[in-house]
Design an enzyme around this catalytic site. Structure first.
Site: not given
Lengths: 580, 580
Positions: A278, A307, A325, A327, A329, A409, A455
């Site tokens: 992000c 992680r 990911q 991912d 945004h 979410k 996200h």
């Protein structure tokens, strides 16, 4: 017979654990008893036994349990003062129970309950069944060592695990699923199909993608790339490290530190291996002045993040220390939010369905007690999420107050072919980071306004998703995903040339094809291809060369079939295009 | 007039530096002189001046220099004992020269040489021109501050930079190149064309790829992916961190540590952000027993590596701290080496040419004094490299003894449109890592044998290569690489719909197209598109809608031309396919 509900099933499982303990006491009267809680689908009990227990003993215990079920012994509950209970367990010489009781006494407990089944007496809150006759189908599965209270300074006890279901049929189904799951274990299949490996010398939880696995990743990435392009996403690429201050600003350094790796020092500044993408996407958003005309802005990246996970919880591809990911945004206005959420849900489900998943469990998590942002915006955001779910006509559950502090979410869990659930898609509205990173756009009136940020990851991570895919298909991927779609098997060495020509021609038509030209029998080569889960095997001998017809073996089928070249190409094309 | 050769040019530049110092002494008799070495294309000299020097003074210095050139003053050399020289410079009060001489004395130097030009006396090894009349064309370019001997604890001196060439024409050409280079600076163009950015809050040398730049990367990756697939490469994906022991085994931890970032601790073990991909590819090679039948094995990866560079040397995309190599490793037998090298060179040059580079400088570096591996293998490897170069019919230079300790190599430098050289391709034979990581394959006789390993990158890194591409094309990429190929400009708001329809139809034909529907004049929109270096602008007004003809403006051309839709599509298709 009606199915008993979950809590009754839990009670039955716990009673079954007591019954097992009673049976062990019958067989080994000197046994000292630890604890015996329920676990998923069953129970265990820890014992200090006078001798080492081997698996051969399990049938004996089972026989004893069956006998007591036949006797329909009642579970008798008795409330008594703690001191009286201590006296009781001293009289039957049960030091672990006494230890537990002494502790309860220290914590101020006055009264406890004990349960008796036959001669077996246990300290237990209950509840239990009325009698042993109500116990359903069970199976004792394995024996393991376990330290008393999980502390390695304590004595090692013997733990016996069991499964219990209300009916024999359910137990058998579950055993079948277990057996099937073991066959489908992606860690084994990953090795057999040469998709990926983990090497101790590189590090736990850090997969190496071998050519076939990397190709599968490539296929999935390509598919997503095209899909998301047509949904108005723009792709970006960002580094894997960044100044620690980024995550201090975002708040992750405070709230998420146990999952972040230790900082790297560069020129007296600290950098982190990125745990999320992000802040980087935000910096690209913020690199110039944005106008309302540009919104919604959608940045996507196959972003590899790192992680920390404890080594004990690492599991193949589904729990790793570094993962990519899918991912993205999205920044939009509050008014644009409903349409965005709608599209996200539509895109997400379309993509999951393309990979062959049909059953989903969807959760909408709403505002928790502690939250950031304007409650009115929360209401609007929750409404947008809810409306999108309603439109999708899918069942969903509301998880009240389970939203993240920064926004509501939607989570989508997919069910695999064994009915197991896997968390994949997450769509999170965020009122927090736009504030912390001072994001804005110029609105119609020429004034600065703060956008809403979403996200979202549709597959979750490529690693986890591919792990699930492997287990879902037991490695037998649909034709469009199979790294090798066709293997050509020449009958003898004189058929190799024709086989290679065929392979070359199929490749030119974008069919992934290879020739097995080793000096082995056709039968052996076909078995190899089957083990490698290759969708089609073409056997090429004199007949095939003369007739121009192909001899095709379809994955999982015993017989070979004759097919014209044209027909075969049509069939494979059809399979590739097939939307499941 | 014949060109003077490089060493004469260097002498002339150095004499020009002395001349500048002599002129400064004329203008400021109290000046204390630091040092005045040659640099690329010119020289500088450091002075302690009685007053601050502003750029307006440069013409005065130049005038003085011209005068002395007219006087044709000789450069007079004198050898003298160190002590005598110290005495001399004390008499003319030159403390920096005295400091240098005292040091030379300490180091045991007995005799030194001084040069005199007019009244100016300098400590100097020489050589110099005979007289100032031989000095060619020069230009004083800039003034900067510089600490004496580069140490910030010392006094700040005034440094004047100059350029010098043998003839006016060469100087002017060089000034043009400099001017052109500034216009093409990829750091500025990267921002203007919205390709990438660097953000202080993320970290120096860590580029963020914005959508258009990320798309350019994607195009290049896709192109390479396809090319290398057809050359028998297999793609792999590996993590960005790995246990430190990998690099201890490879030797990088010892020999390369200053470029490696500080370790990350995970569960009491140390991990490194990878500075190179080799150990990971090696582990995949080593994950199973390999047969001679599999060789050559070629693993390719767009592998992002991280290497420390001092902040002072970072430069846009061409010198960064994290970059993605178009990396590959090949394992083969000694017999297979010639063909592999041949293919590598062919692939490499084909790919570089596709990007529009035509001139190459090629170097073959041979066995150094200290080396690992069998000298016979070295000979064979060098022969393979040489033969491949001969076959390519390209000029190359042998750099004797400049190979890496582990093997010989070929480096290819490309020349950009300004004639500047950039190191890109490297092909390195390695006898070392196969030994250190105990690589082997089973040969025809069923015995273990050690393969030869080749490291190679064709573009080098995507970051660096794209930086060079931007400067090579001054941002005006060929059509196949342009992130946006066509911009449609509606004349008025009533033409927006037709413009969008056109754009949609072109997009369906895989032409990258967008509509500029902002409320601005056509002229302004066309200028914007030109500034963004978009290859084609289509202006859509009433006429175009009625006639079905397109009004096309080609990048860099002033006039608009009429073209049928079909013709335009053919033209763009032709441009995309065009091999430069």
């Amino acid at each position: 017979m009606p199915k008993i509900n979950q809590s009754q099933l839990e009670i039955m499982r716990h009673s079954c654990g007591h019954l097992m303990a009673a049976a062990v006491q019958k067989l080994f009267p000197e046994t000292k008893f630890g604890i015996g809680p329920n676990i998923e689908n069953g129970f265990y009990y820890d014992f200090e036994l006078p001798a080492t227990l081997t698996p051969e003993f399990l049938p004996k215990i089972k026989k004893e349990m069956k006998k007591m079920i036949g006797q329909n012994l009642p579970f008798i509950k008795k409330e008594m003062p703690v001191d009286e209970a201590i006296k009781l367990f001293k009289s039957i010489n049960q030091p672990y129970k006494i230890e537990l009781l002494e502790e309860m006494k220290k914590q101020g407990e006055k009264s406890v309950s004990i349960y008796q089944t036959g001669d077996f007496i246990d300290l237990c809150r209950g509840p239990h069944l009325k009698s042993t006759g109500e116990i359903g189908a069970f199976k004792l599965t394995k024996i393991a060592g376990a330290y008393w209270r999980g502390n390695e300074k304590n004595k090692m006890l013997t733990r016996i695990y069991g499964l219990a279901f209300s009916h024999e049929e359910e137990l058998n189904n579950h055993l079948k699923v277990l057996e099937e799951a073991e066959k489908r274990d992606h860690r084994n299949l990953g090795k057999e199909l040469e998709l990926f490996s983990f090497e101790e010398e590189i590090g736990a939880g850090l997969p190496l993608w071998h050519p076939k696995g990397a190709f599968l990743r490539h296929l999935i990435e390509n598919y997503l790339y095209k899909e998301l392009n047509s949904s108005g996403y723009q792709w970006v690429v960002t580094p894997h490290i960044g100044n620690i201050n980024l995550w201090k600003t975002s708040g992750h350094w405070n709230f998420y530190r146990e999952n972040i790796y230790s900082p790297i020092k560069i020129d007296e500044e600290e950098f982190l291996l990125k745990p999320m993408n992000c802040p980087f996407h935000i910096k690209i958003y913020n690199s110039k002045i944005r106008s309302y005309k540009e919104l919604p802005i959608r940045f996507a990246e196959f972003g590899t993040v790192y992680r920390y996970e404890k080594s004990g919880v690492l599991h193949g591809l589904t729990r790793v220390r570094g993962f990519t990911q899918d991912d993205a945004h999205i920044w939009c206005t509050l008014d644009q939010l409903p349409k965005e959420i709608n599209n996200l849900l539509k895109d997400g489900l379309k993509i999951l369905r393309r990979f062959g998943f049909k059953d989903f469990n969807i959760f909408l998590s709403t505002r928790p007690e502690k939250f950031t942002g304007d409650p009115k915006h929360w209401d609007k955001a929750e409404e947008s999420l809810k409306n999108a779910l309603e439109k999708s006509k899918l069942n969903y559950q509301i998880d009240p107050g389970a939203g993240v502090f920064y926004g509501p979410k939607i989570d989508i869990k997919i069910k695999d072919s064994l009915g197991r659930e896997w968390q994949c898609t997450t769509i999170q509205v965020d009122f927090n980071l736009p504030e912390k990173f001072e994001l804005n756009y110029i609105n119609k009136e020429g004034k600065k306004e703060q956008p809403i940020m979403i996200h979202r990851a549709l597959l979750g991570s490529l690693e986890r998703f591919i792990g699930v895919l492997i287990e879902h298909y037991a490695g037998a991927f649909p034709v469009w995903l199979a790294p090798i779609q066709v293997r050509v098997v020449p009958v003898g060495s004189k058929h190799i040339k024709a086989s290679q020509k065929l392979a070359r021609e199929l490749k030119e038509k974008d069919i992934r094809c290879e020739v097995d030209d080793l000096n082995e029998t056709v039968g052996y080569k076909v078995r190899k291809a089957e083990k490698q889960k290759i969708p089609y095997v073409l056997v090429i001998g004199d007949k095939e060369i003369d007739s121009k017809n192909l001899t095709v073996r379809i994955r999982g089928k015993k017989e070979m079939i004759k097919m014209s070249r044209k027909k075969f190409e049509e069939k494979i094309r059809e399979e590739i295009e097939k939307k499941k």
